[in-house]
Design a protein around this motif. Structure first.
Motif, short mmCIF file in Angstrom:
data_model
loop_
_atom_site.label_atom_id
_atom_site.label_comp_id
_atom_site.label_asym_id
_atom_site.label_seq_id
_atom_site.Cartn_x
_atom_site.Cartn_y
_atom_site.Cartn_z
N HIS A 93 1.83 7.80 3.59
CA HIS A 93 0.83 7.38 2.59
C HIS A 93 1.01 5.94 2.13
O HIS A 93 0.15 5.41 1.45
N ALA A 94 2.15 5.34 2.46
CA ALA A 94 2.45 4.01 1.91
C ALA A 94 1.49 2.96 2.46
O ALA A 94 0.83 3.16 3.48
N MET A 95 1.43 1.85 1.75
CA MET A 95 0.55 0.75 2.13
C MET A 95 0.83 0.28 3.55
O MET A 95 1.98 0.10 3.93
N ASP A 96 -0.23 0.11 4.32
CA ASP A 96 -0.11 -0.36 5.69
C ASP A 96 -0.48 -1.84 5.71
O ASP A 96 -1.63 -2.20 5.47
N PRO A 97 0.49 -2.71 6.00
CA PRO A 97 0.21 -4.15 5.95
C PRO A 97 -0.95 -4.58 6.84
O PRO A 97 -1.65 -5.53 6.53
N SER A 98 -1.20 -3.83 7.92
CA SER A 98 -2.23 -4.28 8.86
C SER A 98 -3.65 -4.06 8.32
O SER A 98 -4.59 -4.68 8.77
N THR A 99 -3.80 -3.15 7.36
CA THR A 99 -5.15 -2.89 6.83
C THR A 99 -5.27 -3.24 5.35
O THR A 99 -6.25 -2.89 4.71
N ARG A 100 -4.29 -3.95 4.84
CA ARG A 100 -4.26 -4.12 3.38
C ARG A 100 -5.35 -5.02 2.84
O ARG A 100 -5.61 -5.03 1.65
N ASN A 101 -6.00 -5.81 3.71
CA ASN A 101 -7.09 -6.65 3.21
C ASN A 101 -8.46 -6.02 3.36
O ASN A 101 -9.46 -6.60 2.97
N GLU A 102 -8.51 -4.81 3.94
CA GLU A 102 -9.79 -4.12 4.09
C GLU A 102 -10.13 -3.39 2.81
O GLU A 102 -9.30 -2.69 2.24
N VAL A 103 -11.39 -3.52 2.38
CA VAL A 103 -11.82 -2.86 1.14
C VAL A 103 -11.66 -1.35 1.30
O VAL A 103 -12.03 -0.78 2.33
N MET A 104 -11.11 -0.72 0.29
CA MET A 104 -10.83 0.72 0.33
C MET A 104 -12.13 1.50 0.51
O MET A 104 -13.12 1.24 -0.15
N ASN A 105 -12.07 2.44 1.38
CA ASN A 105 -13.23 3.31 1.63
C ASN A 105 -12.88 4.72 1.16
O ASN A 105 -11.91 5.31 1.62
N TRP A 106 -13.67 5.26 0.24
CA TRP A 106 -13.34 6.55 -0.36
C TRP A 106 -14.06 7.71 0.32
O TRP A 106 -13.96 8.85 -0.14
N ASP A 107 -14.79 7.44 1.38
CA ASP A 107 -15.66 8.48 1.95
C ASP A 107 -14.93 9.78 2.26
O ASP A 107 -15.44 10.86 1.99
N ASP A 108 -13.75 9.68 2.85
CA ASP A 108 -13.05 10.91 3.24
C ASP A 108 -11.94 11.29 2.27
O ASP A 108 -11.07 12.09 2.59
N TYR A 109 -11.99 10.70 1.09
CA TYR A 109 -10.88 10.93 0.16
C TYR A 109 -11.16 12.16 -0.70
O TYR A 109 -12.22 12.29 -1.30
N GLN A 110 -10.22 13.07 -0.73
CA GLN A 110 -10.35 14.28 -1.54
C GLN A 110 -9.31 14.28 -2.66
O GLN A 110 -8.15 14.00 -2.39
N VAL A 111 -9.75 14.56 -3.88
CA VAL A 111 -8.76 14.70 -4.96
C VAL A 111 -8.52 16.18 -5.20
O VAL A 111 -9.43 16.94 -5.40
#
Lengths: 232, 575
Positions: free
Chosen positions: A214-232
């Protein structure tokens, strides 16, 4: 030492008012990126009231010439030059001490009184003021207050020595040569990706696998977060 | 010199007092909805990307005091214009109590320097009275606020991990940064002691949430406010886009004296002093939102006296200023011998801990106190500033090496050896709100603007003291288990176990609490004053209780919820 001289005038790209630097990637979102170095200014982000206060303190003098000479020789006893780094006076420590006692006035009396105490002790033992006795004899006095017997720990000499030692150490290690000696690596834009693997190993540590997922991935850290598949 | 009061000819839809979390959120939503807003801030304009104001990425030697706290209590580079004492703006105390009141006067207020610890209140936190019989329940529950926490998460951004803990609700989390080395050491000790340690939840962008704000570049300096807007500051994240709509007139250096009312008991605007010309001005608006901070908003209400409101505005219940409460705090430092002479690398990370401990004993019945605390951690190879090295002699004593290196090259080497081996832990706990902890107007004292000041009355109870004792025991247990040495003496009974004086944790809330009963609360469950329908309070004042959670995320969620309600009421013509 002129304070202006003590400030480095740096370096690659300057930065004004949050304008994006022209170096590195063209579409970057952040005004700074890994490897950028910011130009230093004498104004370190002060409010008008703070500038006024600084200027007022700078225009005053607290220590006499004689006191400053003592502070300088004490500073270089506490942090001398050696093969690894410069001395305390070379790093501007006496000038820092002159400023800090004006800035934090509770240092004033113990510092002035401590210097007086030291001169009296020097006269008693060697019939001369502290700066006039030989280095060898200076160290004899310093040893008495730097390594006090238990019953002396709270007497004026050791108490003064602790104070000036603290000021010298803090002044040194917050200076540019002090940072270099300490080998401080931070305060610069970078990408944190955890403790280096070999350091982890050396300390017998490892990252929890679930956390790594789950930790931050340096390779995608500048991409705007996409919540489409995110489940709480 | 004329003392004529200047009246702004413009009539606003909404006048907002304060540009921190609550005021910023209201301004953003109302401006987006097309309402005309006057936003008043008692301090100057501020933008961390303005090089004249920037402190981020500066070196200690840029400051002649090397960052010491002579003018700013958390040091030269901290981004709060203010502190516990402001020149010409005193406050007083009742009965020798000691409450410390921190004020930051600048656009964005205290959100420019806060710890970004962004914790949701859990279901229990809104209903603690149901479980321990103490204090009061909120008139709302977690389910009422949850949709707004969700929206705040997505709009502003917070990293964390889904943990499925009952009273620590998960949210829309950005990916967390990996832990630092000392945090892994602490976690070992905590795990042995049965104490959880999970990724912290901080409003720092490990990934951007929109195109206007950059991603974190890991300088560890969120307390300096981020020039890339990669952390949450109200000024950078809410007020800036709000003003860009063209619907917001920003009044800076505007010190609000009182809320103005008409004969029908409605608010008509505010009166303020322009700190630049020291003249009085009036702003007219259909709705007034107070978001000046819990105590400042209470002060404005109590100073808004009229024949209709002899106790101050919105105070028929006489609870304005009452139930003031701050978080508890107690801390301990330690030393990890295995981290001596450690290898150097850039360990800055984000501004704050990467792991924290949420309260883990909700089910324990016999602690002697009933409200919980979380634990925050610090340590590692952080940037030296004034005070660095003061502990060298103490560390030499700890490792039993006092017969050499008191000065000279040996001392220099010892400082280098010890660097990065010290760390600390701090408990932040829930206190129980009580009516006899309060602020009121000191009728005998005015500030330099001629405004009557606040007088505080605040005492900790046995609950908070026992909680601090528990913190100290926990710290020692964890340190023992991780192979660390606690530094200094363990704070004992004589110092209330290190319990900080009230106000020191800067989470003061509760002075205009919400409730269903107008006789015992100031605002309703939509932050609307019971007595004055066109007056809202959107700072920490409406909190019934503050949980052990830092208040900002809940201030934001409640302000969003209240503003949605206000927009509906405006549309219906009800206010």
């Amino acid at each position: 030492m002129d304070r202006r001289e003590s400030l480095r005038t740096l370096v690659m790209g300057g930065m004004a008012s949050g304008l994006f630097l022209t170096s590195c990637v063209s579409d970057k979102k952040s005004p700074v990126e890994e490897g950028d170095v910011l130009e230093e200014r004498e104004n370190y982000g002060r409010t008008p009231e703070e500038i006024e206060r600084d200027e007022e303190l700078m225009s005053e003098t607290f220590f006499t010439k004689e006191e400053m000479a003592m502070i300088a020789s004490l500073a270089d006893i506490i942090i001398p030059e050696d093969e690894e780094s410069v001395s305390a006076t070379e790093a501007g420590v006496p000038e820092f001490i002159e400023f800090i006692v004006k800035d934090i006035p509770e240092h004033q009396l113990p510092m002035r009184g401590g210097l007086m105490w030291l001169n009296r002790e020097s006269s008693k033992q060697f019939d001369r003021s502290f700066v006039e006795v030989s280095k060898e004899n200076q160290l004899k006095i310093i040893d008495q207050i730097a390594y006090p017997q238990d019953f002396e720990k709270t007497s004026p000499g050791p108490t003064f020595f602790r104070r000036i030692k603290n000021l010298v150490v803090t002044g040194y290690f917050t200076s540019e040569p002090g940072f270099k000696y300490l080998d401080y690596r931070g305060n610069t834009p970078n990408v944190w990706d955890g403790v280096p693997e070999h350091v982890l190993k050396k300390h017998g540590m490892q990252y929890d696998l679930d956390l790594l997922k789950h930790a931050m991935d340096p390779s995608t850290r500048n991409e705007v977060m996409n919540w489409d598949d995110y489940q709480v | 010199m004329s003392f004529q009061i200047k009246k702004q000819p413009k009539q606003y839809d909404v006048c907002i007092v304060g540009s921190g979390a609550g005021g910023g959120m209201a301004a953003k939503l109302l401006a987006d909805a097309g309402f005309k807003i006057a936003l008043l801030e008692a301090g100057p304009d501020f933008d961390p990307a303005n090089n004249e104001q920037r402190t981020q990425l500066r070196w200690p030697w840029e400051s002649p005091r090397r960052g010491a706290g002579s003018t700013r209590p958390f040091g030269d580079f901290d981004m709060a214009y203010g502190g516990w004492e402001l020149e010409g703006e005193p406050y007083t105390q009742n009965n020798n109590t000691e409450f410390s009141w921190f004020r930051s006067r600048m656009l964005g207020g205290r959100t420019n320097h806060w710890g970004r610890i962004s914790l949701r209140f859990g279901p229990l936190d809104f209903k603690r009275k149901d479980f321990d019989g103490k204090g009061d329940n909120w008139p709302i529950g977690y389910e009422d606020v949850k949709p707004y926490y969700d929206k705040v998460d997505k709009l502003i951004g917070v990293f964390g991990t889904k943990e499925n803990l009952p009273n620590e609700p998960d949210g829309f989390f950005l990916p967390p940064p990996k832990p630092r080395l000392h945090e892994l050491y602490i976690k070992k000790g905590a795990t042995k002691a049965g104490i959880p340690m999970i990724p912290s939840r901080l409003s720092i962008l490990t990934k951007p949430v929109n195109k206007e704000r950059g991603a974190c570049f890991f300088c560890n300096q969120c307390s300096r406010s981020c020039m890339a807007y990669a952390d949450f500051s109200s000024s950078s994240v809410l007020v800036k886009p709000a003003t860009e709509t063209g619907n917001v007139d920003l009044y800076v250096n505007a010190m609000v004296r009182e809320v103005l009312t008409n004969g029908e008991g409605e608010a008509t605007g505010v009166s303020y002093i322009n700190k630049e010309d020291l003249k009085d001005y009036e702003i007219k608006a259909k709705v007034v939102i107070l978001a000046a901070s819990a105590c400042s908003s209470a002060r404005i209400l109590l100073n808004s006296k009229s024949s209709q409101h002899p106790n101050g505005l919105a105070n028929s219940s006489e609870v304005v200023g009452k139930y003031l409460h701050d978080s508890t705090g107690s801390s301990r430092g330690g030393f990890i011998p295995k981290l001596m002479d450690r290898e150097r690398y850039n360990e800055d990370g984000v501004g704050g801990m990467h792991l924290y401990t949420p309260w883990w004993l909700n089910d324990s019945k016999h602690l002697g106190f009933t409200r919980g605390y979380h634990i925050e951690y610090w340590g590692g190879m952080s940037m030296p500033a004034y005070g660095f090295g003061f502990n060298t002699q103490a560390l030499q004593e700890v490792i039993g090496d006092t017969s050499r290196n008191a000065y000279g090259t040996g001392l220099k080497r010892d400082v280098k050896k010890f660097y990065g081996a010290t760390f600390g832990m701090a408990g932040r706990g829930e206190s129980i709100p009580r009516k006899d902890n309060y602020c009121e107007i000191d009728v005998n004292t005015v500030d330099k603007f001629g405004i009557p000041v606040l007088k505080f009355n605040y005492n900790w109870s046995d609950e908070e003291i026992k909680q601090a004792a528990h913190m100290q025991d926990t710290f020692e247990e964890v340190m023992h288990n991780m192979g660390a040495i606690p530094l200094g003496d363990k704070p004992g009974k004589d110092s209330n176990y290190g319990l900080e004086k009230p106000g020191k944790i800067i989470h003061e809330v509760g002075t205009t609490r919400m409730g269903d009963d107008p006789g015992s609360s100031v605002v309703n469950k939509f932050n609307q004053a019971h007595d004055v329908p066109n007056l809202f309070i959107m700072d920490g004042g409406p909190f019934v209780s503050q949980a052990d959670k830092n208040p900002t995320w809940t201030i934001l969620a409640l302000a969003w919820r209240a503003t949605d309600y206000l927009i509906e009421e405006l549309k219906k013509g009800n206010v």
